[in-house]
Design a protein around this motif. Sequence first.
Motif, mmCIF file in Angstrom:
data_model
loop_
_atom_site.group_PDB
_atom_site.id
_atom_site.type_symbol
_atom_site.label_atom_id
_atom_site.label_comp_id
_atom_site.label_asym_id
_atom_site.label_seq_id
_atom_site.Cartn_x
_atom_site.Cartn_y
_atom_site.Cartn_z
ATOM 1 N N VAL A 1 9.471 4.444 6.604
ATOM 2 C CA VAL A 1 10.268 4.784 7.788
ATOM 3 C C VAL A 1 10.757 6.221 7.692
ATOM 4 C CG1 VAL A 1 12.353 4.247 9.101
ATOM 5 C CG2 VAL A 1 10.950 2.385 8.190
ATOM 6 N N ASP A 2 11.210 6.623 6.501
ATOM 7 C CA ASP A 2 11.664 8.014 6.308
ATOM 8 C C ASP A 2 10.539 9.001 6.621
ATOM 9 O OD1 ASP A 2 14.144 7.159 5.516
ATOM 10 O OD2 ASP A 2 13.724 7.300 3.369
ATOM 11 N N ALA A 3 9.323 8.686 6.159
ATOM 12 C CA ALA A 3 8.185 9.577 6.391
ATOM 13 C C ALA A 3 7.843 9.669 7.869
ATOM 14 C CB ALA A 3 6.967 9.085 5.596
ATOM 15 N N LEU A 4 7.916 8.543 8.578
ATOM 16 C CA LEU A 4 7.617 8.531 10.010
ATOM 17 C C LEU A 4 8.652 9.352 10.779
ATOM 18 C CD1 LEU A 4 6.636 4.767 10.485
ATOM 19 C CD2 LEU A 4 5.105 6.732 10.405
ATOM 20 N N VAL A 5 9.913 9.182 10.427
ATOM 21 C CA VAL A 5 10.977 9.938 11.091
ATOM 22 C C VAL A 5 10.797 11.432 10.842
ATOM 23 C CG1 VAL A 5 13.461 10.385 11.128
ATOM 24 C CG2 VAL A 5 12.617 8.024 11.061
ATOM 25 N N ALA A 6 10.489 11.798 9.597
ATOM 26 C CA ALA A 6 10.297 13.215 9.256
ATOM 27 C C ALA A 6 9.121 13.817 10.006
ATOM 28 C CB ALA A 6 10.095 13.359 7.744
ATOM 29 N N ALA A 7 8.101 12.997 10.286
ATOM 30 C CA ALA A 7 6.915 13.476 11.002
ATOM 31 C C ALA A 7 7.098 13.448 12.515
ATOM 32 C CB ALA A 7 5.699 12.634 10.608
ATOM 33 N N GLY A 8 8.262 12.973 12.969
ATOM 34 C CA GLY A 8 8.535 12.948 14.401
ATOM 35 C C GLY A 8 7.865 11.812 15.144
ATOM 36 N N VAL A 9 7.515 10.731 14.431
ATOM 37 C CA VAL A 9 6.890 9.574 15.078
ATOM 38 C C VAL A 9 7.988 8.643 15.588
ATOM 39 C CG1 VAL A 9 5.333 7.619 14.787
ATOM 40 C CG2 VAL A 9 4.925 9.732 13.509
ATOM 41 N N PRO A 10 8.055 8.377 16.886
ATOM 42 C CA PRO A 10 9.065 7.454 17.405
ATOM 43 C C PRO A 10 8.864 6.052 16.822
ATOM 44 C CG PRO A 10 8.106 8.756 19.175
ATOM 45 C CD PRO A 10 7.251 8.987 17.969
ATOM 46 N N ASN B 1 0.835 -1.201 0.000
ATOM 47 C CA ASN B 1 0.000 0.000 0.000
ATOM 48 C C ASN B 1 0.875 1.258 0.000
ATOM 49 O OD1 ASN B 1 -1.860 2.023 0.400
ATOM 50 N ND2 ASN B 1 -2.888 1.024 2.102
ATOM 51 N N LYS B 2 0.733 2.104 -1.034
ATOM 52 C CA LYS B 2 1.561 3.296 -1.153
ATOM 53 C C LYS B 2 1.208 4.373 -0.136
ATOM 54 C CE LYS B 2 2.437 2.659 -6.108
ATOM 55 N NZ LYS B 2 2.336 3.250 -7.468
ATOM 56 N N THR B 3 0.020 4.284 0.459
ATOM 57 C CA THR B 3 -0.403 5.312 1.425
ATOM 58 C C THR B 3 -0.187 4.870 2.872
ATOM 59 O OG1 THR B 3 -2.688 4.484 1.506
ATOM 60 C CG2 THR B 3 -2.146 6.103 -0.207
ATOM 61 N N ILE B 4 0.574 3.802 3.063
ATOM 62 C CA ILE B 4 0.714 3.248 4.414
ATOM 63 C C ILE B 4 1.366 4.237 5.373
ATOM 64 C CG2 ILE B 4 2.919 2.115 3.898
ATOM 65 C CD1 ILE B 4 2.076 -0.117 5.767
ATOM 66 N N SER B 5 2.387 4.981 4.914
ATOM 67 C CA SER B 5 3.054 5.930 5.814
ATOM 68 C C SER B 5 2.098 7.043 6.232
ATOM 69 C CB SER B 5 4.298 6.516 5.143
ATOM 70 O OG SER B 5 3.973 7.104 3.906
ATOM 71 N N GLU B 6 1.288 7.532 5.300
ATOM 72 C CA GLU B 6 0.309 8.573 5.618
ATOM 73 C C GLU B 6 -0.721 8.050 6.617
ATOM 74 O OE1 GLU B 6 -3.077 11.310 3.337
ATOM 75 O OE2 GLU B 6 -1.623 10.135 2.180
ATOM 76 N N GLU B 7 -1.124 6.798 6.434
ATOM 77 C CA GLU B 7 -2.088 6.181 7.350
ATOM 78 C C GLU B 7 -1.533 6.108 8.764
ATOM 79 O OE1 GLU B 7 -4.119 1.750 7.978
ATOM 80 O OE2 GLU B 7 -3.266 2.310 6.035
ATOM 81 N N ILE B 8 -0.279 5.691 8.884
ATOM 82 C CA ILE B 8 0.342 5.570 10.208
ATOM 83 C C ILE B 8 0.499 6.939 10.856
ATOM 84 C CG2 ILE B 8 2.379 4.790 11.463
ATOM 85 C CD1 ILE B 8 2.866 2.834 9.109
ATOM 86 N N ILE B 9 0.948 7.918 10.078
ATOM 87 C CA ILE B 9 1.150 9.265 10.614
ATOM 88 C C ILE B 9 -0.171 9.860 11.092
ATOM 89 C CG2 ILE B 9 1.789 11.628 9.981
ATOM 90 C CD1 ILE B 9 3.919 10.341 8.117
ATOM 91 N N ASN B 10 -1.241 9.644 10.351
ATOM 92 C CA ASN B 10 -2.554 10.154 10.750
ATOM 93 C C ASN B 10 -3.014 9.523 12.055
ATOM 94 O OD1 ASN B 10 -2.844 11.920 8.602
ATOM 95 N ND2 ASN B 10 -3.909 10.433 7.303
ATOM 96 N N LEU B 11 -2.779 8.231 12.216
ATOM 97 C CA LEU B 11 -3.143 7.569 13.469
ATOM 98 C C LEU B 11 -2.386 8.174 14.642
ATOM 99 C CD1 LEU B 11 -3.244 3.831 12.308
ATOM 100 C CD2 LEU B 11 -5.192 5.207 13.042
ATOM 101 N N HIS B 12 -1.116 8.489 14.418
ATOM 102 C CA HIS B 12 -0.313 9.111 15.466
ATOM 103 C C HIS B 12 -0.831 10.506 15.797
ATOM 104 C CE1 HIS B 12 3.262 11.417 16.914
ATOM 105 N NE2 HIS B 12 3.390 10.343 17.676
ATOM 106 N N ARG B 13 -1.174 11.284 14.778
ATOM 107 C CA ARG B 13 -1.669 12.645 14.996
ATOM 108 C C ARG B 13 -3.013 12.645 15.715
ATOM 109 N NH1 ARG B 13 -0.134 14.932 8.947
ATOM 110 N NH2 ARG B 13 2.062 15.438 9.406
ATOM 111 N N GLN B 14 -3.810 11.620 15.491
ATOM 112 C CA GLN B 14 -5.109 11.505 16.158
ATOM 113 C C GLN B 14 -4.972 11.048 17.602
ATOM 114 O OE1 GLN B 14 -7.349 8.819 13.682
ATOM 115 N NE2 GLN B 14 -7.052 10.076 11.855
ATOM 116 N N GLY B 15 -3.744 10.797 18.027
ATOM 117 C CA GLY B 15 -3.522 10.371 19.404
ATOM 118 C C GLY B 15 -3.827 8.914 19.652
ATOM 119 N N ARG B 16 -3.875 8.105 18.574
ATOM 120 C CA ARG B 16 -4.176 6.683 18.754
ATOM 121 C C ARG B 16 -3.023 5.955 19.447
ATOM 122 N NH1 ARG B 16 -8.455 5.137 15.327
ATOM 123 N NH2 ARG B 16 -9.723 6.991 14.968
#
Length: 367
Positions: free
Chosen positions: A166-175, A134-149
């Motif tokens: 992984v690069d997208a998660l790191v850039a978004a500040g997701v541990p 899934n090409k949108t997987i990083s966006e999906e994970i980042i959104n879950l993090h932003r929603q406080g899930r």
Amino acid sequence: MNKSRPRKSTKAAAKNGKRGLTVVPSAEAPRAGRPTIGDVAALAGVSIKTVSRVFNNEPNVAPATRSLVQTAITALGYSPNHSARSLAARESLTLGLLYDNPSPNYIHQVQRGALQSCQEAGYDLLLHPCEFGNKTISEEIINLHRQGRFDGVILTPPLSDMAAAVDALVAAGVPVVAIAPAEIRGDILQVVTDDERTCVAMTRALYALGHRRIAFIAGHPDHRAVGLRLQGYRAALQELGLPVREDYVVQGYNSFESGEVAGAALLALPQPPTAIFAANDDMAAGVMRIAHKFGVSVPGNLSVVGFDDIPLASQVWPALSTVRQPIEAMAAKAVQLLIAKLREQRDIPVEVMIRSELVLRETTSAL
């Protein structure tokens, strides 16, 4: 809660409102008349802040004080109010475990190890299946993090090998903590094992039993770390002076069914192997089934070995020889590292190695 079998929380899943999201709570729900953190502090003769430090496993608590608090907790039967802690800390106190793996046994062991460390630290675990392609997987994970899930994520293979995600998660500040990634990088935490070394050792063990026609069933091509197992097999053959026969290397997909297909192809060769090394136990079990169907005795005419040492390996007959990968221990350590990062502890190792070991059982014998 039964630690060995993670159960879904219907209430939590409904609250999340997303199919496939499951929150496994680490503590029981609040009940009327339950003791408070103030009661614990009063009984132990310490401050409420000190009790909180003990619950958070912070290092700056004297052993004697920690013992007093733990004794008070046991005496009162106290467990923390998860919601209150979460609100005070402005965190969800939930970690995300993301997976896409065709081996249910592997995922179950990962969940058990992760839950153990979550429960010890007072965190919940959110289980979220993902589709590797899934090409949108990083966006999906980042959104879950932003929603406080969840506060941070644990990536299992093959997701741990998705460099773009992984690069997208790191850039978004997701541990992030990655389990068994193929490549070590310095901007995330990683828990690894020595796949290549142990596969060299297992191939040598088969050679020592007299086997010279040793075949290999490769793991899923998307799982880059599993590719290290094939490298170990090939390196051992070269070291032992045996030819690397491409017809003895068959592509598998980490599933029982793919093990059957690969095993059938190998046993149908004009000169079939006397030993088959499968890159995981599910595929090795598939080989054992197809060998029985073909009337090939295991281990009389064919030795079979796997990798992982899932519970099935010791439950089938004959019991499967395999490489014991410390799956639960790796998942437990991944959670510990992630929590340490969230608590901004110092000197957290970027990479932790937990070694695998050979387990020779009944499916291997000398020629």
